[in-house]
Design a protein around this motif. Structure first.
Motif, PDB file in Angstrom:
ATOM      1  N   GLY A   1       2.337   7.415 -12.115  1.00 17.06           N
ATOM      2  CA  GLY A   1       1.020   7.972 -12.383  1.00 17.06           C
ATOM      3  C   GLY A   1       0.858   8.528 -13.783  1.00 17.06           C
ATOM      4  O   GLY A   1      -0.262   8.689 -14.255  1.00 17.06           O
TER       5      GLY A   1
ATOM      6  N   GLY B   1      -6.167   2.016  -7.745  1.00 19.07           N
ATOM      7  CA  GLY B   1      -4.701   1.991  -7.737  1.00 19.07           C
ATOM      8  C   GLY B   1      -4.170   0.769  -7.007  1.00 19.07           C
ATOM      9  O   GLY B   1      -3.205   0.128  -7.447  1.00 19.07           O
ATOM     10  N   THR B   2      -4.814   0.429  -5.885  1.00 19.12           N
ATOM     11  CA  THR B   2      -4.388  -0.758  -5.136  1.00 19.12           C
ATOM     12  C   THR B   2      -4.594  -2.013  -5.976  1.00 19.12           C
ATOM     13  O   THR B   2      -3.742  -2.914  -6.005  1.00 19.12           O
ATOM     14  CB  THR B   2      -5.182  -0.874  -3.826  1.00 19.12           C
TER      15      THR B   2
ATOM     16  N   ALA C   1      -8.060   5.493  -5.142  1.00 21.61           N
ATOM     17  CA  ALA C   1      -7.134   4.738  -4.283  1.00 21.61           C
ATOM     18  C   ALA C   1      -7.378   3.243  -4.416  1.00 21.61           C
ATOM     19  O   ALA C   1      -6.433   2.443  -4.527  1.00 21.61           O
ATOM     20  CB  ALA C   1      -7.304   5.181  -2.836  1.00 21.61           C
TER      21      ALA C   1
ATOM     22  N   THR D   1       0.827  -1.202   0.000  1.00 18.57           N
ATOM     23  CA  THR D   1       0.000   0.000   0.000  1.00 18.57           C
ATOM     24  C   THR D   1       0.867   1.260   0.000  1.00 18.57           C
ATOM     25  O   THR D   1       0.384   2.352  -0.285  1.00 18.57           O
ATOM     26  CB  THR D   1      -0.957  -0.030   1.212  1.00 18.57           C
TER      27      THR D   1
ATOM     28  N   SER E   1      -2.748   5.978 -14.999  1.00 21.54           N
ATOM     29  CA  SER E   1      -2.714   5.395 -13.653  1.00 21.54           C
ATOM     30  C   SER E   1      -2.925   6.441 -12.558  1.00 21.54           C
ATOM     31  O   SER E   1      -3.556   6.161 -11.536  1.00 21.54           O
ATOM     32  CB  SER E   1      -1.383   4.679 -13.430  1.00 21.54           C
TER      33      SER E   1
ATOM     34  N   THR F   1       3.418   1.782  -1.995  1.00 23.72           N
ATOM     35  CA  THR F   1       4.020   2.064  -3.307  1.00 23.72           C
ATOM     36  C   THR F   1       2.925   2.329  -4.331  1.00 23.72           C
ATOM     37  O   THR F   1       1.760   1.973  -4.120  1.00 23.72           O
ATOM     38  CB  THR F   1       4.869   0.885  -3.816  1.00 23.72           C
ATOM     39  N   GLN F   2       3.328   2.952  -5.423  1.00 26.37           N
ATOM     40  CA  GLN F   2       2.402   3.186  -6.535  1.00 26.37           C
ATOM     41  C   GLN F   2       3.145   2.864  -7.821  1.00 26.37           C
ATOM     42  O   GLN F   2       4.369   2.801  -7.824  1.00 26.37           O
ATOM     43  CB  GLN F   2       1.999   4.660  -6.588  1.00 26.37           C
TER      44      GLN F   2
ATOM     45  N   ASN G   1      -1.899  -2.222  -8.478  1.00 28.99           N
ATOM     46  CA  ASN G   1      -0.691  -2.754  -7.832  1.00 28.99           C
ATOM     47  C   ASN G   1      -0.757  -4.271  -7.719  1.00 28.99           C
ATOM     48  O   ASN G   1       0.240  -4.966  -7.913  1.00 28.99           O
ATOM     49  CB  ASN G   1      -0.582  -2.179  -6.413  1.00 28.99           C
TER      50      ASN G   1
ATOM     51  N   SER H   1       7.412   9.242  -8.267  1.00 25.12           N
ATOM     52  CA  SER H   1       6.192   8.471  -8.538  1.00 25.12           C
ATOM     53  C   SER H   1       5.972   7.367  -7.499  1.00 25.12           C
ATOM     54  O   SER H   1       5.052   6.565  -7.659  1.00 25.12           O
ATOM     55  CB  SER H   1       6.252   7.866  -9.944  1.00 25.12           C
ATOM     56  N   ARG H   2       6.744   7.352  -6.455  1.00 32.44           N
ATOM     57  CA  ARG H   2       6.664   6.325  -5.385  1.00 32.44           C
ATOM     58  C   ARG H   2       6.771   4.913  -5.967  1.00 32.44           C
ATOM     59  O   ARG H   2       6.150   3.970  -5.493  1.00 32.44           O
ATOM     60  CB  ARG H   2       5.364   6.480  -4.585  1.00 32.44           C
ATOM     61  N   ASN H   3       7.586   4.787  -6.994  1.00 31.16           N
ATOM     62  CA  ASN H   3       7.737   3.517  -7.693  1.00 31.16           C
ATOM     63  C   ASN H   3       9.059   2.824  -7.338  1.00 31.16           C
ATOM     64  O   ASN H   3       9.357   1.740  -7.823  1.00 31.16           O
ATOM     65  CB  ASN H   3       7.690   3.791  -9.208  1.00 31.16           C
TER      66      ASN H   3
END
Lengths: 271, 265
Positions: free
Chosen positions: A105, A154-155, A151, A99, A146, A101-102, A158, B87-89
């Motif tokens: 975008g 997005g999860t 939220a 949760t 993305s 990380t992404q 992931n 990007s928190r990647n």
């Protein structure tokens, strides 16, 4: 403190060659012991819940299993291989979703999945991308950017990334943290389904006790970096003499207390 | 190094640029501003200076183009890392089966592309606006570009290592590091213009031989291959040292949990 650990008396119902074996895993950041001598294993096809309050050391433990953090002491063995020597080989056969990380975008959903599919060398990638999107019920978002996803979406994206390579070992760090009850339920069902269909082994951290009760075969309760108890949900309730895992969680989080149930406990180890 | 991984990481970067054209501002607009300022200064000086001034003013335009190759190569490496931070990647990448060599290899390719795009634009415009043809440098242009790319990559690795070590507060180093060395790199003036003590600093930088070489070649038509050989030798040392620094800092980052701190910020 008294700890009850799977390897020291707990009878693991899965009894086969462990997929993941964590032995005396320790991580100190300066004077702070984030993870302190943690030992557990996971058998093929098992879902093990890693529970504990914030700061219990769950995420640090997962990051050590991924090789993102180097342990101060102890070892991590995955698929029978030492992580410190065979990290890349091991990582090809596992995946993770957090949760925290992404995916970038600016990229479209399919572009993100294509990039990670290539990194994990996924065969027949376009077909697999469609499959995982279908599995998480977000096929309609394939061409969306993305960063514009909610939220929950997005999860699920992931999770799609984490399932792309059909991982034999899947690490899920609070996968339902930002989801509404409906989507969280769907995610739990997907987790159970991939375990049944593909015998995926899963290490699952969560603050949601419903997650744990519904999907985990065993739980590891952690507090301040240490393992307090390992067992099934039922054994955990019995051991702590509580009505629900949530009550156990609150009690452990507030005091780190474990009250031994002398009639039922197995494998008690003094530390 | 896995070519498949390098290809995947570069693909991500290409997607990023095609998805967000505004990024071209950074890649094209600032170099263009730079060229226009130095170009019109050159025109002004050419029209107003004494003809026996011992310095061809058009050197300045050549310097702008060649400096940008070094700068874009450095940026390719350092910004590549920051894109993952922003990007928190970062954890997704470092938890994937990607080696340090794969990661660095892809940053080199991105640095090469960035330098290629910018220098092509600058080369074309300088011919159009100021009748300065960078190809007048002839075959020497190839080792010039090669040495600037390699030195840019080395600086990029060092920049990234410093950012990893000191955290997001040090992000500005991604842009600042090349300018730390610029005064000593003999970009716009010869090494001999520096005080004697600083000339040794200049001589320890591979790029100073390229800028000196450019001026020499434009002046005489001759290429000082010995100096270019020295620059290449220095680059081998810089690249190896930067590689060692990068790997050590990444190991330290894993020991201190710095990558996860980046990811949660």
């Amino acid at each position: 403190m008294v700890a009850h650990q799977g390897g020291t008396g707990y009878e693991n119902p899965f009894m086969s060659e462990p997929i993941l074996q964590v032995t005396d895993l320790t991580k100190a950041f300066g004077d702070v012991m984030s993870v302190d001598g943690v030992t557990f294993d996971i058998q093929k096809g098992e879902i093990l819940g890693l529970l504990g309050a914030n700061g219990a050391g769950k995420t640090t433990a997962i990051n050590m299993v991924l090789g993102i953090i180097t342990p101060t002491k102890g070892s991590v063995t995955v698929f029978g291989k030492d992580l410190s020597h065979s990290r890349i080989e091991i990582l090809r056969r596992m995946n993770f979703c957090s949760t925290y990380t992404q995916l970038p975008g600016n990229l479209r959903v399919w572009q993100n999945l294509k990039v990670f599919g290539k990194l994990y060398r996924v065969p027949d990638l376009p077909k697999r991308i469609d499959e995982v999107l279908e599995m998480l019920e977000i096929s309609h978002l394939k061409n969306r950017v993305s960063g514009e996803l909610s939220a929950g979406e997005g999860t699920r994206l992931n999770l799609c990334k984490a399932l792309l390579n059909r991982p034999e070992l899947l690490l899920l760090d609070e996968p339902t943290a930002s989801l509404d009850p409906d989507i969280a339920d769907k995610v739990r069902k997907v987790v159970s389904r991939i375990r049944e269909e593909e015998s995926t082994t899963i290490l699952y951290t969560s603050h949601n006790m419903r997650d744990v009760e519904e999907v985990c075969d065993r739980v590891v309760f952690m507090h301040k970096g240490k393992v307090l108890f390992i067992g099934t949900a039922e054994e955990t309730l019995h051991h702590f003499e509580e009505e629900s895992l949530e009550d156990v969680f609150i009690r452990v989080a507030r005091s780190g207390e474990i009250k031994p149930n002398r009639g039922k406990q197995k494998g008690e180890v003094s530390k | 190094m896995s070519l498949g991984n390098v290809q995947a990481l570069v693909l991500r970067y290409l997607y990023l640029y095609t998805r967000t054209p505004i990024r071209a501002v950074e890649l094209l607009f600032w170099p263009l501003v730079h060229l226009l300022v130095w170009g019109y200064l050159t025109v002004f000086l050419q029209e107003n200076m004494n003809s026996d001034f011992p310095f061809k003013i058009t050197y300045l335009i050549g310097a702008v183009i060649l400096w940008d190759i070094l700068f874009r190569a450095q940026q390719g490496v350092a910004i590549f890392f920051l894109e993952d931070v922003w990007s928190r990647n970062l954890l997704n990448i470092f938890a994937a089966p990607v080696t340090n060599a794969d990661y660095l290899g892809s940053t080199y390719v991105v640095g090469f592309f960035r330098a290629g795009v910018t220098s092509t634009m600058l080369g074309g415009l300088s011919l159009l606006l100021y009748s300065f043809n960078i190809f007048d440098l002839g075959l020497a242009l190839l080792p010039f570009i090669f040495n600037l790319l390699v030195f840019g990559w080395a600086l990029g690795m060092i920049s990234t290592a410093l950012i990893v070590r000191w955290g997001p507060a040090a992000e500005t180093l991604a842009w600042a590091v090349p300018f730390f060395i610029q005064p000593f790199a003999a970009v716009y003036y010869p090494v001999s213009a520096l005080p004697v003590g600083l000339q040794w600093v200049a001589k320890s930088l591979p790029c100073s031989y390229v800028f000196e070489g450019m001026r020499g070649t434009l002046n005489t038509g001759e290429v000082d291959w010995a100096s270019l050989g020295l620059a290449t030798g220095l680059n081998v040392i810089y690249l190896a040292a930067a590689g060692v620094i990068f790997v050590r800092v990444m190991n330290t980052a894993r020991e201190k949990g710095l990558l996860t701190k980046f990811a949660s910020q």
